[in-house]
Motif scaffolding. Structure first.
Motif, PDB file in Angstrom:
ATOM      1  N   ALA A   9       0.766  -1.197  -0.085  1.00 33.88           N
ATOM      2  CA  ALA A   9       0.158   0.044   0.049  1.00 33.88           C
ATOM      3  C   ALA A   9       0.909   1.256  -0.132  1.00 33.88           C
ATOM      4  N   SER A  10       1.891   1.355   0.794  1.00 35.63           N
ATOM      5  CA  SER A  10       2.659   2.678   0.829  1.00 35.63           C
ATOM      6  C   SER A  10       3.646   2.486  -0.432  1.00 35.63           C
ATOM      7  N   GLU A  74      -9.384 -14.114 -10.562  1.00 32.88           N
ATOM      8  CA  GLU A  74      -8.149 -14.826 -10.520  1.00 32.88           C
ATOM      9  C   GLU A  74      -7.482 -14.211  -9.173  1.00 32.88           C
ATOM     10  N   LEU A  75      -7.636 -13.016  -8.936  1.00 31.46           N
ATOM     11  CA  LEU A  75      -6.946 -12.209  -7.859  1.00 31.46           C
ATOM     12  C   LEU A  75      -7.618 -12.137  -6.504  1.00 31.46           C
ATOM     13  N   ASP A  76      -9.038 -12.903  -6.400  1.00 37.99           N
ATOM     14  CA  ASP A  76      -9.907 -12.816  -5.408  1.00 37.99           C
ATOM     15  C   ASP A  76      -9.367 -12.946  -4.149  1.00 37.99           C
ATOM     16  N   ASP A  77      -8.599 -14.257  -4.033  1.00 35.96           N
ATOM     17  CA  ASP A  77      -8.270 -14.703  -2.576  1.00 35.96           C
ATOM     18  C   ASP A  77      -6.471 -14.378  -2.390  1.00 35.96           C
ATOM     19  N   LYS A  78      -6.235 -13.453  -3.223  1.00 38.56           N
ATOM     20  CA  LYS A  78      -4.734 -13.208  -3.283  1.00 38.56           C
ATOM     21  C   LYS A  78      -4.449 -12.013  -2.471  1.00 38.56           C
ATOM     22  N   VAL A  79      -2.924 -11.711  -2.191  1.00 40.43           N
ATOM     23  CA  VAL A  79      -2.246 -10.659  -1.453  1.00 40.43           C
ATOM     24  C   VAL A  79      -1.374  -9.953  -2.498  1.00 40.43           C
ATOM     25  N   LEU A  80      -1.277  -8.591  -2.587  1.00 46.37           N
ATOM     26  CA  LEU A  80      -0.197  -8.083  -3.326  1.00 46.37           C
ATOM     27  C   LEU A  80       0.803  -7.502  -2.411  1.00 46.37           C
ATOM     28  N   ASP A  81       1.909  -8.200  -2.696  1.00 50.41           N
ATOM     29  CA  ASP A  81       3.047  -7.348  -1.648  1.00 50.41           C
ATOM     30  C   ASP A  81       3.956  -6.630  -2.640  1.00 50.41           C
ATOM     31  N   ALA A  82       4.756  -5.928  -1.992  1.00 49.55           N
ATOM     32  CA  ALA A  82       5.842  -5.087  -2.917  1.00 49.55           C
ATOM     33  C   ALA A  82       7.136  -5.049  -2.241  1.00 49.55           C
ATOM     34  N   ALA A  83       8.285  -4.973  -2.909  1.00 49.22           N
ATOM     35  CA  ALA A  83       9.381  -4.611  -2.130  1.00 49.22           C
ATOM     36  C   ALA A  83      10.327  -3.595  -3.219  1.00 49.22           C
ATOM     37  N   VAL A  84      11.315  -3.032  -2.360  1.00 54.33           N
ATOM     38  CA  VAL A  84      12.120  -2.060  -3.278  1.00 54.33           C
ATOM     39  C   VAL A  84      13.576  -2.690  -3.040  1.00 54.33           C
ATOM     40  N   ASP A  85      14.330  -2.658  -4.397  1.00 55.04           N
ATOM     41  CA  ASP A  85      15.797  -3.330  -4.146  1.00 55.04           C
ATOM     42  C   ASP A  85      16.492  -2.255  -3.925  1.00 55.04           C
ATOM     43  N   GLU A  86      17.852  -2.553  -3.720  1.00 57.39           N
ATOM     44  CA  GLU A  86      19.039  -1.497  -3.238  1.00 57.39           C
ATOM     45  C   GLU A  86      18.998  -0.590  -4.725  1.00 57.39           C
ATOM     46  N   GLN A  87      18.657  -0.714  -5.550  1.00 61.07           N
ATOM     47  CA  GLN A  87      18.718   0.327  -6.729  1.00 61.07           C
ATOM     48  C   GLN A  87      17.555   1.066  -6.949  1.00 61.07           C
ATOM     49  N   GLY A  88      16.544   0.700  -6.147  1.00 54.70           N
ATOM     50  CA  GLY A  88      15.192   1.558  -6.149  1.00 54.70           C
ATOM     51  C   GLY A  88      14.427   0.824  -7.016  1.00 54.70           C
ATOM     52  N   GLY A  89      14.542  -0.162  -7.622  1.00 57.54           N
ATOM     53  CA  GLY A  89      13.565  -1.117  -8.394  1.00 57.54           C
ATOM     54  C   GLY A  89      12.455  -1.542  -7.655  1.00 57.54           C
ATOM     55  N   VAL A  90      11.306  -1.464  -8.059  1.00 55.74           N
ATOM     56  CA  VAL A  90      10.123  -2.023  -7.195  1.00 55.74           C
ATOM     57  C   VAL A  90       9.829  -3.286  -7.931  1.00 55.74           C
ATOM     58  N   SER A  91       9.473  -4.425  -7.188  1.00 54.44           N
ATOM     59  CA  SER A  91       8.883  -5.644  -7.619  1.00 54.44           C
ATOM     60  C   SER A  91       7.568  -5.933  -6.685  1.00 54.44           C
ATOM     61  N   PHE A  92       6.671  -6.428  -7.582  1.00 55.05           N
ATOM     62  CA  PHE A  92       5.361  -6.835  -6.856  1.00 55.05           C
ATOM     63  C   PHE A  92       5.316  -8.461  -6.995  1.00 55.05           C
ATOM     64  N   GLN A  93       4.682  -9.051  -5.828  1.00 47.25           N
ATOM     65  CA  GLN A  93       4.466 -10.513  -5.704  1.00 47.25           C
ATOM     66  C   GLN A  93       3.033 -10.626  -5.406  1.00 47.25           C
ATOM     67  N   ILE A  94       2.395 -11.868  -6.283  1.00 51.99           N
ATOM     68  CA  ILE A  94       1.061 -11.861  -5.788  1.00 51.99           C
ATOM     69  C   ILE A  94       1.233 -13.181  -4.684  1.00 51.99           C
ATOM     70  N   LEU A  95       0.662 -13.148  -3.692  1.00 48.07           N
ATOM     71  CA  LEU A  95       0.874 -14.209  -2.691  1.00 48.07           C
ATOM     72  C   LEU A  95      -0.709 -14.849  -2.368  1.00 48.07           C
ATOM     73  N   VAL A  96      -0.582 -16.184  -1.850  1.00 46.94           N
ATOM     74  CA  VAL A  96      -1.940 -16.646  -1.519  1.00 46.94           C
ATOM     75  C   VAL A  96      -2.418 -16.110  -0.075  1.00 46.94           C
ATOM     76  N   GLN A  97      -3.464 -15.793   0.227  1.00 44.90           N
ATOM     77  CA  GLN A  97      -3.882 -15.214   1.292  1.00 44.90           C
ATOM     78  C   GLN A  97      -4.047 -16.525   2.411  1.00 44.90           C
ATOM     79  N   ASN A  98      -3.561 -16.165   3.650  1.00 44.62           N
ATOM     80  CA  ASN A  98      -3.909 -17.159   4.593  1.00 44.62           C
ATOM     81  C   ASN A  98      -5.141 -17.360   5.248  1.00 44.62           C
TER      82      ASN A  98
END
Length: 98
Positions: A9-10, A74-98
């Protein structure tokens, strides 16, 4: 419904506010163009000034996320996560909700 981690979200809010001044701007998730490589992403993202008429709108803290009607189920039961690497690049991951 797709959930977002606090980090995602951030990051979504930071990206959207840096790339668009539109009042309803958000991150739109849609189906990626088909590729021949199975390890390639099935989804694509873009910053848009507003949702499409048929998009599912996920709002909460920060900028909204818009889901194209073709990927919403398809994304109804998923979680969107994100991270920023050392170079400032953003990556998103789709995870399964627990």
């Amino acid at each position: 419904m797709l959930a977002l981690t606090d980090q995602a979200a951030s990051i979504v809010t930071a990206i959207v506010t840096n790339q668009s001044e539109a009042e309803n701007a958000g991150l739109r998730i849609h189906q990626a163009d088909k590729t021949n490589a199975p390890e390639e992403a099935a989804f694509a993202i873009q910053i848009v000034p507003q949702p499409e008429e048929t998009d599912t709108v996920i709002s909460g803290e920060g900028s909204p996320v818009y889901l194209d009607e073709l990927v919403a189920d398809e994304l109804d039961d998923k979680v969107l996560d994100a991270a920023v690497d050392e170079q400032g690049g953003v990556s998103f991951q789709i995870l399964v909700q627990n």
